[in-house]
Design an enzyme around this catalytic site. Sequence first.
Site, PDB file in Angstrom:
ATOM      1  N   ASN A   9       0.873  -1.176   0.000  1.00 53.54           N
ATOM      2  CA  ASN A   9       0.000   0.000   0.000  1.00 53.54           C
ATOM      3  C   ASN A   9       0.913   1.230   0.000  1.00 53.54           C
ATOM      4  O   ASN A   9       1.499   1.562   1.028  1.00 53.54           O
ATOM      5  CB  ASN A   9      -0.888  -0.029   1.258  1.00 53.54           C
ATOM      6  N   LYS A  11       0.108   4.270  -0.299  1.00 53.25           N
ATOM      7  CA  LYS A  11      -0.524   5.475   0.272  1.00 53.25           C
ATOM      8  C   LYS A  11      -0.269   6.675  -0.649  1.00 53.25           C
ATOM      9  O   LYS A  11      -0.205   6.506  -1.853  1.00 53.25           O
ATOM     10  CB  LYS A  11      -0.035   5.689   1.706  1.00 53.25           C
ATOM     11  N   HIS A  94      -9.480   1.187   4.769  1.00 54.66           N
ATOM     12  CA  HIS A  94      -8.220   1.348   5.504  1.00 54.66           C
ATOM     13  C   HIS A  94      -8.463   2.276   6.695  1.00 54.66           C
ATOM     14  O   HIS A  94      -9.251   3.217   6.607  1.00 54.66           O
ATOM     15  CB  HIS A  94      -7.143   1.920   4.578  1.00 54.66           C
ATOM     16  N   GLU A  96      -6.858   4.658   7.838  1.00 55.88           N
ATOM     17  CA  GLU A  96      -6.636   6.085   7.540  1.00 55.88           C
ATOM     18  C   GLU A  96      -7.853   6.686   6.845  1.00 55.88           C
ATOM     19  O   GLU A  96      -8.196   7.849   7.056  1.00 55.88           O
ATOM     20  CB  GLU A  96      -5.360   6.248   6.690  1.00 55.88           C
ATOM     21  N   GLU A 166      -5.387  -5.051  10.478  1.00 56.89           N
ATOM     22  CA  GLU A 166      -4.351  -4.056  10.723  1.00 56.89           C
ATOM     23  C   GLU A 166      -4.616  -3.316  12.035  1.00 56.89           C
ATOM     24  O   GLU A 166      -5.401  -2.358  12.066  1.00 56.89           O
ATOM     25  CB  GLU A 166      -4.327  -3.035   9.590  1.00 56.89           C
ATOM     26  N   GLY A 172       2.479   2.162  10.711  1.00 55.73           N
ATOM     27  CA  GLY A 172       3.417   3.270  10.562  1.00 55.73           C
ATOM     28  C   GLY A 172       4.153   3.635  11.842  1.00 55.73           C
ATOM     29  O   GLY A 172       4.781   4.693  11.917  1.00 55.73           O
ATOM     30  N   SER A 212       3.379  -2.205  10.143  1.00 59.77           N
ATOM     31  CA  SER A 212       4.846  -2.219  10.291  1.00 59.77           C
ATOM     32  C   SER A 212       5.498  -3.538   9.862  1.00 59.77           C
ATOM     33  O   SER A 212       6.544  -3.911  10.396  1.00 59.77           O
ATOM     34  CB  SER A 212       5.251  -1.855  11.721  1.00 59.77           C
TER      35      SER A 212
HETATM   36  P1  PGA Z   1       2.873   0.245   7.533  1.00 55.00           P
HETATM   37  O1  PGA Z   1       1.431   0.481   6.889  1.00 55.00           O
HETATM   38  O2  PGA Z   1       3.413  -1.033   6.977  1.00 55.00           O
HETATM   39  O3  PGA Z   1       3.688   1.441   7.107  1.00 55.00           O
HETATM   40  O4  PGA Z   1       2.693   0.168   9.006  1.00 55.00           O
HETATM   41  C1  PGA Z   1       0.538  -0.595   6.729  1.00 55.00           C
HETATM   42  C2  PGA Z   1      -0.768  -0.105   6.172  1.00 55.00           C
HETATM   43  O5  PGA Z   1      -1.224   0.973   6.563  1.00 55.00           O
HETATM   44  O6  PGA Z   1      -1.401  -0.774   5.330  1.00 55.00           O
END
Ligand code: PGA
Length: 248
Positions: A9, A11, A94, A96, A166, A172, A212
């Site tokens: 992803n 983003k 997601h 976010e 997640e 992140g 992560s």
């Molecule tokens: P990350 O993001 O691997 O940077 O923690 C995962 C995601 O948001 O899908």
Amino acid sequence: MRKILAAGNWKMNNTPSQAEAMINELKGKVAGCKNDVLICPTYVCLPAAVKAAEGSNIKIGAQNLHFEDKGAFTGEISAQMLKEIGVEYVIIGHSERREYFAETDDTVNAKVIQALKYDLIPVLCCGESLKQREDTITFDFIRSQIKIAFRGISKEDAVKIVVAYEPIWAIGTGKVATSEQANEVCKDIRECLAGIYDEETAANIRILYGGSVNKDCAAELFAMSDIDGGLVGGASLKPDDFSIICNA
Ligand code: PGA
């Protein structure tokens, strides 16, 4: 037998030319990879990404879609538009998007249904906050997200969906869930799906872990009984690291 999926992803990162260059670099590194490989760039990068991935084992997905076919929804993108340019997957719900763009379990459900209608594979995200984990309501919270997201979906369609667990506290932050923590939730999601449908259907639905994921922890996570791959943010922006994850 569920096939491992390594999904990147990106983003809001990479321009179309950067996306093209990154996919070209990744192609060679994941050629012959046994697992499924997916990259989800931003909307404007999708045509370049689809073209760059042509003839390779890399699939391309979007990061969102609208739940209506078309109409007065300024700034939105429809399933049909994605389908026409060669997109095969779409991330839905997601954390976010839920946090910054007011997505709810109901819009997530509508989007999953819309994706399936246009033969796009939904990567349906769920996950608890740190507060919810501390309040020991993780399982209840995620079961509720799952039950609403799968509402009105037949078992024939349910098996096409990829679920991504997640935990928000792991996204992140560099704070990966332990493989046991991740697996216990993925297992509970599968039990929840078995309750909605049946054991066989649940056994055929892929459940990824995200938060992560990096080149050092991917193999251990993907080896767990109920984890069928990863949804990877930060590490998917580094082709060397992501190719190690893809081959895990
Ligand atoms: P990350 O993001 O691997 O940077 O923690 C995962 C995601 O948001 O899908």
